[in-house]
Design an enzyme around this catalytic site. Structure first.
Site, PDB file in Angstrom:
ATOM      1  N   SER A   1       0.821  -1.210   0.000  1.00 40.36           N
ATOM      2  CA  SER A   1       0.000   0.000   0.000  1.00 40.36           C
ATOM      3  C   SER A   1       0.857   1.264   0.000  1.00 40.36           C
ATOM      4  O   SER A   1       0.377   2.350   0.288  1.00 40.36           O
ATOM      5  CB  SER A   1      -0.903   0.011   1.240  1.00 40.36           C
ATOM      6  N   CYS A   2       2.149   1.117  -0.354  1.00 41.61           N
ATOM      7  CA  CYS A   2       3.063   2.249  -0.224  1.00 41.61           C
ATOM      8  C   CYS A   2       2.868   3.284  -1.312  1.00 41.61           C
ATOM      9  O   CYS A   2       3.427   4.370  -1.231  1.00 41.61           O
ATOM     10  CB  CYS A   2       4.508   1.747  -0.265  1.00 41.61           C
ATOM     11  N   GLY A   3       2.140   2.951  -2.384  1.00 41.67           N
ATOM     12  CA  GLY A   3       1.926   3.927  -3.438  1.00 41.67           C
ATOM     13  C   GLY A   3       2.867   3.790  -4.601  1.00 41.67           C
ATOM     14  O   GLY A   3       2.766   4.519  -5.582  1.00 41.67           O
TER      15      GLY A   3
END
Length: 283
Positions: free
Chosen positions: A122-124
């Site tokens: 979910s870090c982008g």
């Protein structure tokens, strides 16, 4: 000060139409700050690298695994020592900091690491960038034919892991990672409130005990197989990874790209082979 991996709490339980006071047990969750001391002997620097939420216990295993799977160290000898430096402002938090003394010859760009640091899906970071970043840190090529694993061996693994999950047995709220031989012998088990931490702990313990690569071992995780867990397995040279839950699409792409055998839904007498079927006997 010893930090227990389990906390005892008083709860109000509702069952069969009635409330009652009960004692319950929860998995402890505490922050761990990882600090690095690095650089040439006459120019040592000390920086804070990361803070991760973890279940106290096997902290050094966790840090060894974390540093390896982030590409900071490549072997145990890259670390001179690890220790708890203490916390003068908060004595109760003295075991929530670990200082890692890296060998002066251990080279890495701390500022670049800080800018590109990531620990979860979910870090982008987009899928393509994530795959390319992992590629730069992989050091082991996997043999697509070995080890050869029999389906009955795979089916036994969750049954062998669960009875050894002492923290899960008491709390019901903790993840596990187990390292098995190709014939199904449980070699190492670690538990943690975080999936990533459980894998880092078991790989860190393996690094100290056996070293890498783990070409003949099977890594089993108690939950789903996300990209970041597959990444850690590949970096340690693991050839076969199994999960009780589902893999993600990016995890499957990464496994395919590196010839990792990825198995999901290993439960209830069956499993799915997503990549690397050549290592599974009878396919």
């Amino acid at each position: 000060m010893y930090q227990s991996p389990i906390r005892k709490v008083q709860i109000l339980k509702y069952q069969e139409g009635q409330f009652s006071q009960r004692t319950d047990y929860l998995a402890s969750e505490e922050p761990l700050e990882i600090q690095l001391s690095f650089g040439a002997t006459e120019q040592r620097m000390q920086r804070s690298l990361a803070i991760t939420m973890r279940t106290p216990g096997q902290d050094f295993d966790l840090v060894y695994g974390f540093l390896f799977t982030e590409g900071i160290i490549h072997q145990r000898s890259d670390v001179i020592q690890m220790r708890y430096p203490g916390n003068q402002l908060d004595p109760e938090a003295q075991e929530n900091i670990i200082l890692v003394e890296l060998h002066p010859h251990t080279n890495f760009d701390f500022e670049r690491l800080n800018r590109h640091f990531y620990t979860s899906s979910s870090c982008g970071i987009c899928g393509k960038a994530s795959l390319e970043m992992v590629q730069t840190h992989v050091h082991f090529l996997l043999d697509p034919q070995n080890p050869q694993v029999a389906p009955p061996t795979l089916l036994r693994l969750p049954q062998l892991l669960l009875p050894q999950q002492s923290l899960f047995g008491q709390t019901g709220g903790i993840h596990a990672a187990g390292l098995f031989s190709a014939t199904g012998e449980l070699l190492l088990l670690r538990e943690d409130v975080g999936r990533h931490n459980a894998v880092d702990k078991v790989l860190g313990a393996a690094m100290q005990k056996h070293g890498f690569p783990l070409r003949t071992e099977i890594l089993l995780v108690s939950g789903r197989a996300g990209f970041e867990l597959v990444q850690k397995a590949i970096m340690a040279g693991v050839s076969v990874m199994a999960a009780v839950g589902a893999p993600s699409s990016l995890a499957t792409e990464l496994a395919e790209a590196h010839n990792l055998t990825l198995i999901g839904f290993l439960r209830n007498g069956g499993f799915n082979v997503y990549t690397g079927k050549e290592r599974i006997l009878g396919t």
